[in-house]
Design an enzyme around this catalytic site. Sequence first.
Site, short mmCIF file in Angstrom:
data_model
loop_
_atom_site.label_atom_id
_atom_site.label_comp_id
_atom_site.label_asym_id
_atom_site.label_seq_id
_atom_site.Cartn_x
_atom_site.Cartn_y
_atom_site.Cartn_z
N GLU A 37 -31.26 -46.87 -18.12
CA GLU A 37 -31.34 -46.77 -16.67
C GLU A 37 -32.78 -46.92 -16.17
O GLU A 37 -33.01 -47.50 -15.12
CB GLU A 37 -30.76 -45.44 -16.21
CG GLU A 37 -29.27 -45.37 -16.41
CD GLU A 37 -28.62 -44.10 -15.93
OE1 GLU A 37 -27.38 -44.05 -15.94
OE2 GLU A 37 -29.33 -43.15 -15.55
N ASN B 109 -18.22 -31.16 -17.84
CA ASN B 109 -17.87 -32.46 -17.28
C ASN B 109 -17.04 -33.26 -18.29
O ASN B 109 -17.51 -33.57 -19.37
CB ASN B 109 -19.15 -33.21 -16.93
CG ASN B 109 -18.90 -34.63 -16.48
OD1 ASN B 109 -17.86 -34.94 -15.92
ND2 ASN B 109 -19.86 -35.49 -16.74
N CYS C 224 -23.75 -36.77 -16.02
CA CYS C 224 -24.47 -35.55 -16.37
C CYS C 224 -25.66 -35.84 -17.28
O CYS C 224 -26.56 -34.99 -17.41
CB CYS C 224 -23.53 -34.53 -17.01
SG CYS C 224 -22.68 -35.14 -18.48
N HIS C 225 -25.72 -37.02 -17.86
CA HIS C 225 -26.88 -37.39 -18.69
C HIS C 225 -28.15 -37.50 -17.85
O HIS C 225 -29.25 -37.51 -18.40
CB HIS C 225 -26.61 -38.70 -19.45
CG HIS C 225 -26.46 -39.89 -18.56
ND1 HIS C 225 -25.24 -40.24 -18.01
CD2 HIS C 225 -27.35 -40.80 -18.11
CE1 HIS C 225 -25.40 -41.33 -17.27
NE2 HIS C 225 -26.68 -41.69 -17.31
N TYR D 218 -32.30 -29.35 -14.17
CA TYR D 218 -31.19 -28.44 -13.88
C TYR D 218 -31.49 -27.64 -12.62
O TYR D 218 -30.60 -27.40 -11.80
CB TYR D 218 -30.93 -27.50 -15.06
CG TYR D 218 -30.31 -28.20 -16.24
CD1 TYR D 218 -28.96 -28.50 -16.27
CD2 TYR D 218 -31.09 -28.58 -17.34
CE1 TYR D 218 -28.38 -29.15 -17.35
CE2 TYR D 218 -30.53 -29.23 -18.43
CZ TYR D 218 -29.18 -29.51 -18.42
OH TYR D 218 -28.62 -30.17 -19.49
#
Length: 167
Positions: free
Chosen positions: A163, A128, A136-137, A105
Site C-alpha cells: 500500500e 475482524n 485491520c492491517h 490503535y
Amino acid sequence: MTIHHCTVDTPAGPFTAIVDADGVVLASGWTPDAAVLIPLIHPRLRPATTVARTDLGAVTRAVTDYHAGDLSCIDSIPVKQHSGEFLEHAWDVLRKVPAGEPVTYTEFAALAGRPAAVRGAASACARNAAALFVPCHRVLRVGGALGGFRWGLPTKRWLLSHEHADR
C-alpha cells in the site's frame, strides 16, 4: 441458503473468501482453507456448509485487482459482520482508513469516537472476520510497531509495504 467460498493465489499467499448468497463477504483471510474462516463468522451468520467455487465475481476480481495494485477496489465490496454496537461501528471506521496511511490503535480508537477505548479498538482488529475488506492491517502500535495480525506479521508487513509503494 447457499454460501460459497473461493481461494485465490496472491503475492501475499493464498487468500480465501466466504460470501453469502448475495455475494456479501462474511469472512476472508490469507489461508487456503475455508474451514479456518468458518469459526470467525458470528453464529447468527455462520453457514452449516460452504460450497467451493472457482470465482466469486466481484469479490474475486477485487482480491486480484488489490494485489495487482488497485488499492481502492476493495472499498465497494459489501461485508457483513455481527457483534456489539462498538465493534460494528469500529469495523465501519476501519473501512475508511486510507491505504498507505496506517493509524495507531490510539488514533483508531479516537476515529471510532471512543479515544479511551484503545483496548476496544485492538479487539475490533482481533475479532475482524473480513480481513482485507475491513483492513485491520492498517492499524499499528504507537511508534510504528506492527502489533498482531491473525494472518501473520510477514503478511501484514507485505500489505503495508504494498500500500505504501503504490501511493
